[in-house]
Design a protein around this motif. Sequence first.
Motif, short mmCIF file in Angstrom:
data_model
loop_
_atom_site.label_atom_id
_atom_site.label_comp_id
_atom_site.label_asym_id
_atom_site.label_seq_id
_atom_site.Cartn_x
_atom_site.Cartn_y
_atom_site.Cartn_z
N ARG A 1 0.82 -1.21 0.00
CA ARG A 1 0.00 0.00 0.00
C ARG A 1 0.86 1.26 0.00
O ARG A 1 0.62 2.19 -0.78
CB ARG A 1 -0.93 0.01 1.22
CG ARG A 1 -1.83 1.22 1.27
CD ARG A 1 -2.88 1.10 2.35
NE ARG A 1 -3.74 2.26 2.38
CZ ARG A 1 -4.81 2.37 3.16
NH1 ARG A 1 -5.14 1.37 3.98
NH2 ARG A 1 -5.56 3.46 3.14
N VAL B 1 2.56 1.70 -3.36
CA VAL B 1 1.62 2.17 -4.38
C VAL B 1 1.38 3.68 -4.23
O VAL B 1 1.31 4.42 -5.23
CB VAL B 1 0.29 1.40 -4.31
CG1 VAL B 1 -0.78 2.06 -5.16
CG2 VAL B 1 0.50 -0.04 -4.76
N ALA C 1 2.16 6.56 -7.06
CA ALA C 1 1.24 7.60 -7.51
C ALA C 1 1.86 8.99 -7.39
O ALA C 1 1.72 9.83 -8.29
CB ALA C 1 -0.06 7.53 -6.72
N LEU D 1 0.45 3.28 -16.32
CA LEU D 1 -0.27 3.37 -15.06
C LEU D 1 -1.40 2.35 -15.00
O LEU D 1 -1.62 1.70 -13.96
CB LEU D 1 -0.83 4.78 -14.88
CG LEU D 1 -1.24 5.20 -13.47
CD1 LEU D 1 -0.05 5.18 -12.53
CD2 LEU D 1 -1.86 6.60 -13.48
N LEU D 2 -2.10 2.17 -16.10
CA LEU D 2 -3.19 1.19 -16.16
C LEU D 2 -2.67 -0.24 -16.01
O LEU D 2 -3.30 -1.08 -15.36
CB LEU D 2 -3.97 1.34 -17.47
CG LEU D 2 -4.78 2.63 -17.62
CD1 LEU D 2 -5.39 2.73 -19.01
CD2 LEU D 2 -5.88 2.69 -16.56
N LYS E 1 -1.90 -0.81 -12.40
CA LYS E 1 -3.15 -1.07 -11.68
C LYS E 1 -3.63 -2.49 -11.92
O LYS E 1 -4.08 -3.20 -11.00
CB LYS E 1 -4.22 -0.07 -12.11
CG LYS E 1 -5.55 -0.22 -11.38
CD LYS E 1 -6.56 0.81 -11.85
CE LYS E 1 -7.89 0.63 -11.13
NZ LYS E 1 -8.91 1.63 -11.59
N LYS E 2 -3.50 -2.94 -13.19
CA LYS E 2 -3.92 -4.30 -13.53
C LYS E 2 -3.07 -5.32 -12.79
O LYS E 2 -3.57 -6.35 -12.31
CB LYS E 2 -3.79 -4.50 -15.04
CG LYS E 2 -4.32 -5.84 -15.54
CD LYS E 2 -4.26 -5.91 -17.06
CE LYS E 2 -4.85 -7.23 -17.57
NZ LYS E 2 -4.79 -7.30 -19.05
N LEU F 1 -1.69 -5.04 -9.89
CA LEU F 1 -2.06 -5.08 -8.48
C LEU F 1 -3.28 -5.95 -8.22
O LEU F 1 -3.47 -6.47 -7.12
CB LEU F 1 -2.31 -3.66 -7.96
CG LEU F 1 -1.08 -2.77 -7.83
CD1 LEU F 1 -1.51 -1.32 -7.60
CD2 LEU F 1 -0.19 -3.25 -6.69
N HIS F 2 -4.13 -6.10 -9.25
CA HIS F 2 -5.36 -6.86 -9.09
C HIS F 2 -5.34 -8.19 -9.84
O HIS F 2 -6.38 -8.79 -10.07
CB HIS F 2 -6.56 -6.01 -9.56
CG HIS F 2 -6.78 -4.77 -8.75
ND1 HIS F 2 -6.21 -3.55 -9.08
CD2 HIS F 2 -7.46 -4.55 -7.60
CE1 HIS F 2 -6.54 -2.65 -8.19
NE2 HIS F 2 -7.31 -3.22 -7.28
N SER G 1 4.63 -2.59 -17.91
CA SER G 1 4.45 -1.22 -17.41
C SER G 1 5.77 -0.45 -17.42
O SER G 1 5.83 0.69 -17.89
CB SER G 1 3.87 -1.25 -16.00
OG SER G 1 3.72 0.05 -15.49
#
Length: 299
Positions: free
Chosen positions: A208, A211, A215, A258-259, A262-263, A265-266, A279
Amino acid sequence: MTGDERLMNREKKRGVLFSLLALSRLGNGLVASAAVLLGLFFAKGSLTLNTVTGMIAYLLLVSAGNADNDLLDLETDRINQPARPLPSGALSTKTAALFAAGTTAAALLLGWLASLEQFALLLAAALLLFLYNRRLKNFPRAGNYTVALLSASPLLWHSWPHPARAQWAAALVALLLTSLRELIKDFEDRSGDLAAGRRSLPITAGERAAVQTLAMRFSASYGAAIAVPLIASWGVLPAVRYWCALLLLATPLLISALLLAKKALHSPAEEQRTHWSESQKRIKWAMVAGMGALFLATF
């Protein structure tokens, strides 16, 4: 046979010269050479032997640093990047060590032939590379920003030790974008770093916090990129050319990076490394696109 095993067998079949080029990460060295050339435009200088000397010197120094890094990261790369020349067995550690020493010496010799001030710049970069590979990489933020500083320094070759404002502006953007990319690489290499006991930011601070740092670095990088014409005191026409090129060339790559982050991380654990890898590659291409935007503004 797994994908990694096929890559390792392919590496073993390639010649020593090709393996040395892979060890040096030639693309990174060429980007550093291009940054020296770009700094020439910011300094409003003319193409001379000094420019060519700087381009070759940085190509050699970056190659040396990458070879030295692979030597010290051999055990980690057996997990993270088994197809690299050393863990795959395509190159011996002795050959890699000789290559690293030879390219470092050649880079410093070129710096000495250029000027005393530029030799000092290259020597400082070489010492930072040495310290990073052995000590600083184990300090998450210090390690990231050391690599970022080294990536920005080629832009300052011309007019060193008194670069133009445009050179400083470009170097700031390069520094921030590289620090962003280095943090993404920390996420990418997390499994190998854990096995090797390395203290990257995602490991020491937790996902966390890392991340959140990611950002902040993204925002700082893009903000600095937008502010370049103001820092460099450009006129209206160069600024407009730069902003248009930044919007069309670099921005889509940064957003896609960035996308992908994010992908990652999930995604399931087995898919995360692929997304992080893509990335950080997009960030690298965004840096190249940013250099193109800067060139268009000053051409």
